[in-house]
Design a protein around this motif. Sequence first.
Motif, mmCIF file in Angstrom:
data_model
loop_
_atom_site.group_PDB
_atom_site.id
_atom_site.type_symbol
_atom_site.label_atom_id
_atom_site.label_comp_id
_atom_site.label_asym_id
_atom_site.label_seq_id
_atom_site.Cartn_x
_atom_site.Cartn_y
_atom_site.Cartn_z
ATOM 1 N N TYR A 8 0.813 -1.216 0.000
ATOM 2 C CA TYR A 8 0.000 0.000 0.000
ATOM 3 C C TYR A 8 0.849 1.269 0.000
ATOM 4 O O TYR A 8 0.506 2.242 -0.666
ATOM 5 C CB TYR A 8 -0.977 0.004 1.179
ATOM 6 C CG TYR A 8 -1.973 -1.124 1.081
ATOM 7 C CD1 TYR A 8 -2.980 -1.096 0.121
ATOM 8 C CD2 TYR A 8 -1.901 -2.227 1.918
ATOM 9 C CE1 TYR A 8 -3.892 -2.128 0.000
ATOM 10 C CE2 TYR A 8 -2.808 -3.266 1.810
ATOM 11 C CZ TYR A 8 -3.802 -3.214 0.851
ATOM 12 O OH TYR A 8 -4.703 -4.243 0.734
ATOM 13 N N GLN A 47 2.073 1.927 -3.524
ATOM 14 C CA GLN A 47 1.034 2.520 -4.366
ATOM 15 C C GLN A 47 0.903 4.012 -4.088
ATOM 16 O O GLN A 47 0.839 4.826 -5.014
ATOM 17 C CB GLN A 47 -0.315 1.844 -4.111
ATOM 18 C CG GLN A 47 -0.420 0.454 -4.658
ATOM 19 C CD GLN A 47 -1.806 -0.105 -4.442
ATOM 20 O OE1 GLN A 47 -2.799 0.526 -4.779
ATOM 21 N NE2 GLN A 47 -1.872 -1.296 -3.873
ATOM 22 N N CYS A 67 -4.626 2.155 -6.895
ATOM 23 C CA CYS A 67 -6.064 2.357 -7.051
ATOM 24 C C CYS A 67 -6.380 3.853 -7.124
ATOM 25 O O CYS A 67 -7.009 4.422 -6.237
ATOM 26 C CB CYS A 67 -6.812 1.685 -5.906
ATOM 27 S SG CYS A 67 -8.586 1.553 -6.218
ATOM 28 N N LEU A 83 -6.553 2.767 0.755
ATOM 29 C CA LEU A 83 -6.502 2.004 -0.492
ATOM 30 C C LEU A 83 -7.377 0.754 -0.431
ATOM 31 O O LEU A 83 -7.966 0.358 -1.434
ATOM 32 C CB LEU A 83 -5.067 1.690 -0.879
ATOM 33 C CG LEU A 83 -4.282 2.940 -1.280
ATOM 34 C CD1 LEU A 83 -2.810 2.629 -1.490
ATOM 35 C CD2 LEU A 83 -4.869 3.598 -2.508
ATOM 36 N N LYS A 85 -10.824 2.145 -1.068
ATOM 37 C CA LYS A 85 -10.988 2.473 -2.486
ATOM 38 C C LYS A 85 -11.162 1.199 -3.316
ATOM 39 O O LYS A 85 -11.978 1.155 -4.237
ATOM 40 C CB LYS A 85 -9.786 3.285 -2.999
ATOM 41 C CG LYS A 85 -9.756 4.694 -2.439
ATOM 42 C CD LYS A 85 -8.559 5.458 -2.940
ATOM 43 C CE LYS A 85 -8.847 5.973 -4.323
ATOM 44 N NZ LYS A 85 -7.871 6.963 -4.782
ATOM 45 N N ASP A 86 -10.399 0.176 -2.984
ATOM 46 C CA ASP A 86 -10.510 -1.122 -3.642
ATOM 47 C C ASP A 86 -11.926 -1.693 -3.484
ATOM 48 O O ASP A 86 -12.543 -2.145 -4.447
ATOM 49 C CB ASP A 86 -9.496 -2.071 -3.005
ATOM 50 C CG ASP A 86 -8.749 -2.941 -3.974
ATOM 51 O OD1 ASP A 86 -8.780 -2.664 -5.183
ATOM 52 O OD2 ASP A 86 -8.128 -3.906 -3.502
#
Length: 133
Positions: A13, A16, A23, A97, A100-101
């Motif tokens: 994460y 990202q 995401c 995240l 959001k996923d």
Amino acid sequence: MWLDRAHGEVGYYTTQMLTGRGCFEEYLFRFGRRRSSSCMYCPAVDTAEHTLFHCPYWNERRRAADIQDLNTDAFLRFLLISSDNWKKFEDFARRVLRDKDEEARRRGYLEPSAFFSSVLVLENVYCWLSSIE
């Protein structure tokens, strides 16, 4: 300074969030995985920077992580100051995240984790092919 830090292991994460490859609607839109680059929660273009610093939907999470009111430079200094700050960022990145996923799946979008696996495989193949003379 960044490479010499004594704490802050980079994981799924945090990578990202720090690279913008995750995401984020703008990133996924570039690869044809979204119909728009707009944020799922507000009308702005969704990037890692937008998610980390600007999206009003994540204000409470930013406050809990003590990263509200930071810009990019101040944020990097914040991460380097202490392992506690890094852990707060890790927790923020993981929670945001994942949320959001889940929202992307709820809306019927392509499951991001499957997409990212494909991107990583392609990037590795490209690097391997580039190394062949």
